[in-house]
Design a protein around this motif. Structure first.
Motif, short mmCIF file in Angstrom:
data_model
loop_
_atom_site.label_atom_id
_atom_site.label_comp_id
_atom_site.label_asym_id
_atom_site.label_seq_id
_atom_site.Cartn_x
_atom_site.Cartn_y
_atom_site.Cartn_z
N ALA A 6 62.85 26.10 11.84
CA ALA A 6 64.18 25.54 11.59
C ALA A 6 65.11 25.75 12.78
O ALA A 6 65.83 24.83 13.19
CB ALA A 6 64.77 26.17 10.33
N LEU A 7 65.11 26.95 13.34
CA LEU A 7 66.03 27.25 14.44
C LEU A 7 65.67 26.47 15.70
O LEU A 7 66.55 26.06 16.46
CB LEU A 7 66.04 28.74 14.74
N ALA A 8 64.37 26.27 15.94
CA ALA A 8 63.95 25.55 17.13
C ALA A 8 64.35 24.08 17.09
O ALA A 8 64.41 23.42 18.13
CB ALA A 8 62.43 25.66 17.31
N ALA A 57 70.33 21.20 16.18
CA ALA A 57 71.02 20.43 17.22
C ALA A 57 71.83 21.34 18.14
O ALA A 57 71.91 21.10 19.35
CB ALA A 57 71.94 19.39 16.56
N ARG A 58 72.46 22.36 17.58
CA ARG A 58 73.17 23.37 18.38
C ARG A 58 72.47 24.70 18.17
O ARG A 58 72.84 25.49 17.30
CB ARG A 58 74.63 23.48 17.94
N PRO A 59 71.42 24.96 18.93
CA PRO A 59 70.58 26.13 18.66
C PRO A 59 71.36 27.44 18.80
O PRO A 59 72.34 27.53 19.55
CB PRO A 59 69.47 26.03 19.71
N VAL A 60 70.90 28.43 18.07
CA VAL A 60 71.61 29.70 18.02
C VAL A 60 71.73 30.33 19.41
O VAL A 60 72.75 30.96 19.74
CB VAL A 60 70.91 30.66 17.02
N TRP A 61 70.72 30.13 20.27
CA TRP A 61 70.78 30.76 21.59
C TRP A 61 71.80 30.11 22.51
O TRP A 61 72.15 30.68 23.53
CB TRP A 61 69.41 30.81 22.24
N GLU A 105 63.51 28.44 4.39
CA GLU A 105 63.03 27.51 3.36
C GLU A 105 62.89 26.10 3.94
O GLU A 105 61.88 25.43 3.73
CB GLU A 105 64.00 27.52 2.18
N ALA A 106 63.90 25.66 4.67
CA ALA A 106 63.84 24.32 5.28
C ALA A 106 62.70 24.25 6.31
O ALA A 106 62.02 23.22 6.41
CB ALA A 106 65.18 24.00 5.95
N GLY A 107 62.50 25.33 7.06
CA GLY A 107 61.43 25.34 8.04
C GLY A 107 60.05 25.25 7.40
O GLY A 107 59.17 24.52 7.89
N LEU A 108 59.85 25.97 6.30
CA LEU A 108 58.55 25.90 5.61
C LEU A 108 58.35 24.51 5.01
O LEU A 108 57.22 23.99 5.00
CB LEU A 108 58.47 26.97 4.53
#
Length: 505
Positions: free
Chosen positions: A360-362, A365-369, A422-425
């Motif tokens: 999900a994080l990868a 659109a505006r990634p956490v990093w 959950e969204a990533g899975l």
């Protein structure tokens, strides 16, 4: 690091030859990336778990050779010390009921290994650091009888040039020295592999770095070392200090340790391999006969053996891996953050949380990093190791205003990270029953503020409060842990304390 390392001495020319070969390997990797030679996405994940051997009294057993002979399976291998084993689960495609299948394979493998260990009065304990380990257990004479471990120890000791200092100030303070890297063997972990394309590698690695602190907060399981209560996850400081080739003068100069979190977000897998060559001298300057550039010129796929070997002696918590399967090169992110245990369902829940979250994080659109300074991610990691499920993190503020804020780990995981996982899975195609079961374990740990470390500490202190000596309390905690580990219920359901009488004396 490879099974074919043979102990021997190195002369001055070996290191120069190896450095030159490493540079050719790095050029070969750069060409492979430019030519887009890597495997297409297969959504493959893999799992390795390091294990401890202990007797019915809870004390470590130096019997891995005898146990492995009885297990007689290529899925089980030696690890650094004689009380360690490692089990490797073959790659699985993420999707469907993958986590249930993974859990069943692990239960079957560990139950079989435990039965075989029982033939020599030992048993399997899946835990970050065995609480009953003593300094006398972690000496060079207890390293596994394998050439590559002996050679690695000799080279790290030679590079260090003096005894290793272990100094960890936690709930209590541990300060001691070691003549070898054997204390590193106390650290038993779970390694989660994810095959990724070069184009996706940086996003996945950055995501893994950003969430490492949350993984530790919910999964900490290593509060004790040498009878002292230290950090809730004591493996990272122990691992760094027990493999540290830098004497104090080099530490003062800012030379990087071989075990480290990193210092920046990346834009390519190449960044990490190049950093490893630029910052770290070779420990095992062993060259093979392959010329990687000639192999590429002939249309082949180079093994990049020297690059792979060197990469294995730089202990990043999220490590880049180059491999070849069926003649096609691929890249993996190896997540090395988590301790082993407590139970199979806990391990699989940790894996589901990780794989869902990084997916999900990868893809954000505006990634956490892009919103979190790397220094804050590193500080979060340290906070999680020290405080476990009670840690507080710096995290990007939600909404239009931007910036960062302070948030406790439990709130972050429950309110923000679990919905992302959950969204990533779902994006991986994991069935809702699998998703809900295993992420539900993480949610319950947060609701009850319980993980392996908090259970160990509470059980230990209950024994101390009853008037029992420290050693007896640690041994009873370990025995009870082993019993509940094999029953298999998740750690947040474990009753605190031991039903058995703790012997006095």
């Amino acid at each position: 690091m490879g099974e074919k390392v043979v102990a021997g001495r190195f002369d001055l020319s070996d290191r120069q030859r190896y450095r030159d070969k490493l540079r050719r390997c790095l050029t070969g990797l750069e060409r492979l990336l430019a030519e887009k030679r890597f495997d297409r996405p297969k959504n493959l994940m893999g799992l390795e778990i390091e294990l401890n051997l202990a007797g019915t009294d809870g004390m470590p057993k130096m019997l891995n050779a005898q146990v492995l002979e009885r297990i007689a399976s290529r899925d089980f291998q030696t690890e650094l010390a004689m009380f360690n084993l490692e089990v490797n689960i073959p790659p699985h495609r993420l999707g469907g009921r993958v986590f249930d299948r993974l859990a069943e394979e692990l239960r079957t493998s560990l139950a079989y290994a435990d039965r075989k260990a029982g033939e020599v009065d030992a048993g399997i304990v899946m835990i970050g650091i065995l609480p009953t380990l003593d300094r006398d257990d972690l000496v060079s004479s207890n390293l596994s009888d394998v050439d590559r471990y002996t050679l690695l120890n000799d080279q790290i000791v030679a590079a260090r040039g003096e005894e290793f200092t272990l100094d960890i100030a936690g709930v209590e303070h541990l300060s001691c020295t070691s003549k070898s890297i054997a204390p590193e063997a106390a650290c038993t972990s779970v390694q989660l592999h994810l095959q990724v394309t070069p184009a996706r590698f940086a996003d996945v690695w950055n995501a893994a770095q950003a969430v490492a602190a949350a993984q530790i907060a919910v999964g900490a399981n290593s509060p004790f070392l040498f009878g002292r209560e230290l950090w809730r996850e004591s493996r990272p400081p122990l691992f760094q200090q027990s493999t540290d080739t830098r004497p104090p003068e080099l530490q003062a100069q800012g030379v990087r340790p071989r075990t480290w979190f990193g210092e920046r977000w990346i834009s390519s897998a190449y960044d990490l391999f190049e950093e490893n060559l630029r910052y770290y001298p070779a420990l095992l300057p062993i060259c093979d006969d392959e010329d990687p550039l000639e192999v590429l010129d002939q249309g082949g796929v180079p093994s990049l053996a020297e690059l792979v070997l060197h990469n294995g002696t730089v202990y990043r918590w999220n490590r880049p891996v180059y491999g070849i399967a069926e003649g096609v090169p691929h890249l993996r992110v190896e997540n090395r953050v988590l301790p082993a245990g407590p139970t199979v369902i806990d391990v699989v829940a940790n894996a589901a949380f990780y794989y869902g979250l990084v997916r999900a994080l990868a893809e954000e659109a505006r990634p956490v990093w892009s919103r979190l300074p790397f220094e804050a991610a590193a500080a979060n990691f340290d906070a999680a190791c020290k405080d476990g499920i009670d840690a507080r993190f710096t995290w990007p503020r939600r909404g239009r205003y931007g910036g960062t804020t302070q948030v406790d780990a439990v709130s972050l995981v429950r309110d923000e990270l679990l919905p992302l996982a959950e969204a990533g899975l779902d994006a991986w195609g994991v069935e809702p029953a699998d998703r809900d079961l295993y992420l539900g374990v993480i949610e319950e740990r947060c609701r009850r503020r319980v993980n392996g470390a908090s259970w160990q500490v509470a059980t230990f202190h209950k024994a101390l409060d009853a008037g029992h000596p420290r050693d007896a309390a640690l041994a009873a905690t370990t025995r009870r842990y082993r019993e509940l580990m094999h029953k298999g219920e998740p750690v947040h359901t474990w009753p605190v304390g031991s039903p058995e009488p703790v012997p006095l004396g």
